[in-house]
Design an enzyme around this catalytic site. Structure first.
Site, mmCIF file in Angstrom:
data_model
loop_
_atom_site.group_PDB
_atom_site.id
_atom_site.type_symbol
_atom_site.label_atom_id
_atom_site.label_comp_id
_atom_site.label_asym_id
_atom_site.label_seq_id
_atom_site.Cartn_x
_atom_site.Cartn_y
_atom_site.Cartn_z
ATOM 1 C CB SER A 71 114.175 -47.076 -75.704
ATOM 2 O OG SER A 71 114.853 -48.224 -75.267
ATOM 3 C CG HIS A 91 115.501 -44.271 -72.560
ATOM 4 N ND1 HIS A 91 115.337 -43.619 -71.352
ATOM 5 C CD2 HIS A 91 115.258 -45.581 -72.310
ATOM 6 C CE1 HIS A 91 114.986 -44.500 -70.425
ATOM 7 N NE2 HIS A 91 114.943 -45.707 -70.975
ATOM 8 C CG ASP A 150 116.339 -49.018 -71.796
ATOM 9 O OD1 ASP A 150 116.019 -48.462 -70.727
ATOM 10 O OD2 ASP A 150 115.656 -48.948 -72.832
ATOM 11 C CG MET A 155 118.460 -53.884 -69.075
ATOM 12 S SD MET A 155 117.135 -54.884 -69.762
ATOM 13 C CE MET A 155 116.159 -53.625 -70.586
ATOM 14 C CG HIS A 190 116.158 -46.770 -67.498
ATOM 15 N ND1 HIS A 190 115.087 -47.409 -68.084
ATOM 16 C CD2 HIS A 190 116.048 -46.995 -66.163
ATOM 17 C CE1 HIS A 190 114.352 -47.989 -67.148
ATOM 18 N NE2 HIS A 190 114.923 -47.774 -65.986
ATOM 19 C CG MET A 218 116.441 -50.901 -65.799
ATOM 20 S SD MET A 218 115.588 -51.395 -67.298
ATOM 21 C CE MET A 218 116.547 -50.497 -68.515
ATOM 22 C CG MET A 258 110.086 -48.295 -64.632
ATOM 23 S SD MET A 258 110.982 -47.952 -66.161
ATOM 24 C CE MET A 258 110.530 -49.342 -67.190
ATOM 25 C CG ASP A 317 111.217 -46.700 -70.208
ATOM 26 O OD1 ASP A 317 110.892 -47.122 -71.329
ATOM 27 O OD2 ASP A 317 112.308 -46.941 -69.658
#
Ligand code: DX5
Ligand code: ZN
Length: 214
Positions: A7, A32, A34, A36, A65, A67, A136, A174
């Site tokens: 990640s 990966h 992330d 956000m 991913h 979010m 998660m 994750d």
């Protein structure tokens, strides 16, 4: 086959491209990413323009991913930026089926994510269209949190459901993945392991990736 997805949340953001290339050289299967938005989760990272920049640094699968509160609105931006898998939360504000269909129409694979308090059965109606489900094992938002072992029931239930339907589903976990917790998630039926602090904090990330893979 077990896949390891470092990640980038734990990388040095001042040299993200080099960090991604380094993970490629260390044997990562997926990168990966992330994303956000400071709304769906209480933290902000980066958006599609950054993904587009680091796309030049590796050919590895980009596992995004999201979010974010409205993945339907931004899916196209991430597809154009070079995402291979677009993974969004079932708890987001976007309509689930429509968002999956949008991702598929953009030529990407679709993934659906569940937060710790969401029952895994909520993804079952969509399994036929998904390449991956992310369970998660921490509350989303931050790296370096403690692994929640009580999520393993969800992993094994999902693996049993996928097998009973004859689906080759990637089951991703994750949060808090380490040499201690990796065997636990693999035993439960996960086959894609995200690892942020374990890999980027390791003296030898290649060795860590190999250890996590088991
Ligand atoms: C948390 C992120 C994770 C995070 C995991 O919201 O989705 O991908 O980077 O970090 P570690 O492996 O340090 O728990
Ligand atoms: Zn993540």
């Amino acid at each position: 086959m077990i896949k390891i997805a470092p990640s980038v949340l734990s990388c040095d953001f001042s040299k993200m491209g080099e960090e991604v290339a380094r993970m490629d050289a260390c044997g990562a299967d997926f990168i990966h990413i992330d994303v956000m938005d400071g709304h769906f989760v209480p933290n902000i990272t980066f958006g599609a323009p950054v993904v587009k920049c680091i796309r030049k640094c590796t050919d590895k699968v980009f596992d995004c991913h999201l979010m974010i509160s409205d993945p339907l609105k931004y899916a196209e931006d991430f597809a154009k930026a070079g995402a291979d898998i677009i993974n969004f939360h079932i708890e987001s504000d976007s309509p689930t089926e429509e968002t999956i269909d949008k991702i598929l129409s953009l030529g990407c694979k679709a993934g659906l994510t569940v937060k710790p308090k969401t029952p895994v059965e909520e993804v079952y109606p969509y399994l036929d269209k998904l390449s991956m489900v992310l369970i998660m094992t921490v509350e989303p938002g931050f790296g370096g949190q403690k692994f929640m072992s009580d999520m393993m029931g969800k992993v094994s239930a999902l693996r049993a459901e996928a097998e009973s339907r004859g689906l080759e589903l990637d089951i991703q976990v994750d949060g808090g993945i380490s040499p201690e917790t990796a065997p636990v998630v693999i035993e439960a039926g996960a086959n894609v392991l995200v690892a942020g602090s374990a890999v980027f904090g390791a003296e030898n990330p290649a060795e860590m990736i190999a250890t996590l893979r088991g």
